[in-house]
Design a protein around this motif. Structure first.
Motif, short mmCIF file in Angstrom:
data_model
loop_
_atom_site.label_atom_id
_atom_site.label_comp_id
_atom_site.label_asym_id
_atom_site.label_seq_id
_atom_site.Cartn_x
_atom_site.Cartn_y
_atom_site.Cartn_z
N LEU A 5 -20.81 -14.38 46.38
CA LEU A 5 -22.18 -14.48 46.57
C LEU A 5 -22.96 -13.42 47.02
O LEU A 5 -23.88 -12.84 46.44
CB LEU A 5 -22.57 -15.78 47.65
CG LEU A 5 -23.95 -16.01 47.98
CD1 LEU A 5 -24.72 -16.40 46.53
CD2 LEU A 5 -24.10 -16.99 48.99
N TRP A 6 -22.44 -12.56 47.90
CA TRP A 6 -22.89 -11.31 48.34
C TRP A 6 -23.03 -10.39 47.21
O TRP A 6 -24.19 -9.63 46.92
CB TRP A 6 -21.96 -10.73 49.32
CG TRP A 6 -22.54 -9.50 49.71
CD1 TRP A 6 -22.16 -8.15 49.38
CD2 TRP A 6 -23.42 -8.85 50.72
NE1 TRP A 6 -22.86 -7.01 49.84
CE2 TRP A 6 -23.49 -7.49 50.89
CE3 TRP A 6 -24.10 -9.77 51.81
CZ2 TRP A 6 -24.38 -6.65 51.67
CZ3 TRP A 6 -24.88 -9.03 52.89
CH2 TRP A 6 -24.95 -7.51 52.89
N ALA A 7 -21.93 -10.05 46.30
CA ALA A 7 -22.22 -9.26 45.22
C ALA A 7 -23.04 -9.77 44.22
O ALA A 7 -23.63 -8.76 43.80
CB ALA A 7 -20.58 -9.11 44.77
N LEU A 13 -18.91 -12.44 37.36
CA LEU A 13 -18.53 -12.00 36.20
C LEU A 13 -19.52 -11.98 35.09
O LEU A 13 -19.91 -10.90 34.26
CB LEU A 13 -17.16 -12.66 35.52
CG LEU A 13 -16.08 -12.39 36.32
CD1 LEU A 13 -14.68 -13.31 35.87
CD2 LEU A 13 -15.60 -10.74 36.20
N GLY A 14 -20.45 -12.94 34.87
CA GLY A 14 -21.36 -12.98 34.14
C GLY A 14 -22.44 -12.01 34.57
O GLY A 14 -23.07 -11.11 33.52
N ARG A 48 -17.93 -5.84 28.21
CA ARG A 48 -18.72 -7.27 28.40
C ARG A 48 -17.85 -8.53 27.88
O ARG A 48 -17.87 -9.49 28.55
CB ARG A 48 -19.87 -7.22 27.63
CG ARG A 48 -20.91 -8.61 28.06
CD ARG A 48 -22.21 -8.49 27.18
NE ARG A 48 -22.97 -7.22 27.72
CZ ARG A 48 -24.00 -6.67 26.83
NH1 ARG A 48 -24.22 -7.08 25.86
NH2 ARG A 48 -24.52 -5.48 27.50
N ALA A 49 -17.29 -8.43 26.67
CA ALA A 49 -16.60 -9.38 26.18
C ALA A 49 -15.38 -9.89 26.95
O ALA A 49 -15.09 -10.96 27.28
CB ALA A 49 -16.28 -9.18 24.67
N ALA A 50 -14.65 -8.86 27.45
CA ALA A 50 -13.43 -8.98 28.31
C ALA A 50 -13.83 -9.61 29.78
O ALA A 50 -13.26 -10.53 30.20
CB ALA A 50 -12.82 -7.56 28.64
N LEU A 51 -15.01 -9.23 30.11
CA LEU A 51 -15.66 -9.97 31.59
C LEU A 51 -15.84 -11.27 31.22
O LEU A 51 -15.67 -12.09 32.13
CB LEU A 51 -16.66 -9.14 32.11
CG LEU A 51 -16.27 -7.71 32.92
CD1 LEU A 51 -17.60 -7.12 32.97
CD2 LEU A 51 -15.33 -7.80 33.97
N LEU A 52 -16.44 -11.66 30.18
CA LEU A 52 -16.98 -13.00 29.64
C LEU A 52 -15.69 -13.86 29.47
O LEU A 52 -15.82 -14.97 29.85
CB LEU A 52 -18.10 -12.99 28.85
CG LEU A 52 -19.25 -12.52 29.21
CD1 LEU A 52 -20.46 -12.36 28.08
CD2 LEU A 52 -20.02 -13.16 30.32
#
Length: 190
Positions: A125-127, A174-175, A186-190
């Protein structure tokens, strides 16, 4: 020492040359995260006081027993009930994790596992909030979240709820984090 991308190390007390790009050192990172550490400490203290307050609730006992049965099924092919038919969440995800913690340290260890998940939720939440709105907003959001009664209770309750919140907060982070990335990361994170 402050690191500079164009000048190398700049001795403390000297001003970098005009146009030099500087990155924060360990000291500024530690100072920047100090409010988060205070919030997390308060959250842990508030939840720890609830850990040994009661015996196992019926839901805690049900999920931990299901986890032990899942392990028996995986290791020895023991038949088990159809948990997905009546359990909330993913019965093959939290119950086995809770059962491992229960085997290592009993109900208190399973509750500490939930506390770890809730501390992870607060950190994410902080991040996320700091990335979107700045550190002041992150401090306010995490301070409010950490002192809610529900947060304290879920940090001392050995059920799937804390893991579900952690996975939700991780997905949100991650989004938000993927917004600044190139297409493949971006695709890897999503």
């Amino acid at each position: 020492m402050v690191q500079s991308a164009s000048l190398g190390a700049i001795p403390r007390g000297q001003v970098p040359a005009a146009g030099a790009v500087t990155r924060p050192g360990w000291h500024s990172l530690a100072v920047g995260r100090r409010p988060l550490l205070v919030v997390l400490t308060v959250q842990v203290v508030l939840s720890l006081r609830l850990l040994g307050a009661n015996t196992a609730f019926q839901d805690e006992a049900l999920y931990l027993r299901a986890g032990h049965l899942e392990w028996a099924h995986w290791l020895h092919h023991t038949p088990i009930p159809d948990f997905p038919a009546y359990f909330s969440g993913a019965p093959v995800l939290y119950p086995p994790l809770g059962a491992v913690a229960d085997s290592l340290g009993g109900l208190v260890a399973a509750r500490v596992l939930s506390l770890c998940f809730m501390v992870g939720v607060t950190s994410l939440l902080w991040a996320t909030t700091a990335r979107l709105y700045g550190r002041r907003a992150a401090l306010l959001a995490t301070g409010l979240f950490a002192t809610l009664a529900g947060t304290q209770f879920l940090g001392a309750f050995a059920t799937f709820d804390a893991l579900a919140l952690f996975l939700l907060a991780l997905a949100a982070w991650l989004g938000v984090r993927s917004a600044d990335c190139q297409p493949w990361p971006r695709a890897a994170l999503l």
